[in-house]
Enzyme design. Structure first.
Site, PDB file in Angstrom:
ATOM      1  N   SER A 297     -18.574 -26.013-138.293  1.00  0.00           N
ATOM      2  CA  SER A 297     -17.349 -25.871-139.071  1.00  0.00           C
ATOM      3  C   SER A 297     -17.616 -26.267-140.520  1.00  0.00           C
ATOM      4  CB  SER A 297     -16.216 -26.694-138.442  1.00  0.00           C
ATOM      5  OG  SER A 297     -14.974 -26.383-139.050  1.00  0.00           O
TER       6      SER A 297
ATOM      7  N   GLU B 172     -18.492 -17.372-138.176  1.00  0.00           N
ATOM      8  CA  GLU B 172     -17.346 -17.669-137.317  1.00  0.00           C
ATOM      9  C   GLU B 172     -16.243 -18.202-138.206  1.00  0.00           C
ATOM     10  OE1 GLU B 172     -15.977 -20.894-136.579  1.00  0.00           O
ATOM     11  OE2 GLU B 172     -17.336 -21.936-137.936  1.00  0.00           O
TER      12      GLU B 172
ATOM     13  N   HIS C  24     -15.220 -22.191-133.027  1.00  0.00           N
ATOM     14  CA  HIS C  24     -14.267 -23.211-132.595  1.00  0.00           C
ATOM     15  C   HIS C  24     -13.784 -22.905-131.179  1.00  0.00           C
ATOM     16  CE1 HIS C  24     -14.405 -23.810-136.924  1.00  0.00           C
ATOM     17  NE2 HIS C  24     -13.776 -24.951-136.778  1.00  0.00           N
TER      18      HIS C  24
END
Length: 348
Positions: A143, A248, A318
């Protein structure tokens, strides 16, 4: 949303940093050869740091420590792990100091980021890249930790690891991925979506979609799309020529995904890479208005003209079960089968 608000304010925040903190990295460093980290062993001591957002629930520190101990490791917490300044886990100097300390500490054999959120990009000018280069060891997270992966790769060539954060999900899949990558025999690691047996005639979970068929090889780079594109124009992005790009994201409507993909297009990234993989875009549902492009249309628009192998739907992002990927390592991909495989040793 916290991530977007942070990116909007990033320019102001960096403008307030001392000029001495930026002087070392105003120009992109020369391209670095791949630098292998030293191998992690069961019983080793790992450092737990928080380069991004603060952790509100004190039990998260306990969960992270217990998960790493259950994997057979000893845990040393960063000096400023539990600090807080606004939404951040301490000041920029404190968060950077913990990372520098862990790389310089001979007892620490690997570094695990407890969580993402936002804020890692603020500390990039404060990291000691020469120290990191001289003490190569694994660092893991995902992330917002995308900022660290890209900066460390661009400045040192060190292979890092895009995978679960310390306080994230440590289910059997993730634990087995960790053991395979860090405690394995060093043989080829294959990343292929797991499938679950259901009563349906057709398996609908964890399916991949081939965007453009074919196979490709290259060093793996990428991460969270929002964080990656926020580094545009800085010395903290790697050279994309001949690379495999994986992406992502979470909580971004399709029009924002389109805008960020257009940023990569304008940077020339899609002309340079050899292959493309998109993982999961969690909670990326369209909002109101006159309608939206679908994610499939967006990826087709930007990738099909370049005729490079590409697929989407990999277990990256995630999600509870996620691949633990070696960032910067040479890998191969098969867009028809939705597979990634290592092509070199990951450790010294």
């Amino acid at each position: 949303m916290e991530k977007r608000e942070f990116i909007k304010s990033l320019g102001l925040g960096l403008g307030l940093m001392p000029l001495s903190g930026l002087a070392k990295t105003t120009e992109k460093q020369p391209s670095q050869d791949r630098l292998l980290p030293k191998k992690l062993q069961p019983g080793d001591q790992v450092g737990l740091v928080s380069p991004s957002a603060a952790t509100a629930d004190i039990m998260e520190f306990t969960f992270a420590r217990e998960a790493l101990e259950a994997l057979g490791l000893k845990v040393e917490q960063g000096k400023y792990l539990k600090e807080r300044r606004g939404h951040l886990a301490g000041t920029d100097a404190e968060r950077a100091a913990d990372i520098n300390e862990m790389f310089g500490n001979k007892r620490i054999k690997a570094i695990v980021c407890i969580r993402g959120g936002s804020g890692a990009a603020r500390i990039l000018p404060l990291l000691d890249y020469e120290l990191i280069r001289k003490n190569p060891k694994p660092i893991m997270g995902y992330s917002d930790i995308t900022a660290l992966h890209n900066a460390i790769n661009a400045q040192t060539g060190l292979i890092t690891f895009h995978g679960p954060n310390g306080s994230g999900s440590w289910n059997n899949f993730n634990a087995n991925q960790f053991r395979s990558v860090f405690f394995g025999t060093g043989e080829t690691i294959t990343y292929k979506n797991e499938s679950e047996e259901t009563e349906d005639l057709v398996n609908k979970k964890n399916r991949i979609r081939t965007i453009y068929p074919g196979k490709a090889e290259g060093s793996l780079v990428g991460g969270n799309l929002t964080v990656l594109t926020a580094l545009a124009g800085s010395p903290y992005l790697p050279d994309f020529r001949g690379k495999l790009l994986f992406l992502e994201d979470i909580g971004e409507e399709p029009y924002r995904i389109d805008r960020m993909m257009s940023t990569l297009m304008l940077m020339g990234v899609f002309r340079q890479i050899s292959g493309f993989v998109f993982g999961q875009c969690t909670d990326c549902d369209p909002g109101g208005g006159y309608g939206n492009l679908t994610l499939d249309q967006i990826f087709d628009d930007y990738l099909l003209p370049h005729k490079i192998p590409a697929f989407r739907g990999a277990m990256i992002g995630h999600i509870p079960s996620q691949f633990l990927l070696p960032f910067g390592a040479k890998m191969a991909m098969d867009a028809n089968r939705g597979i990634l495989e290592t092509r070199e040793a990951l450790f010294q």
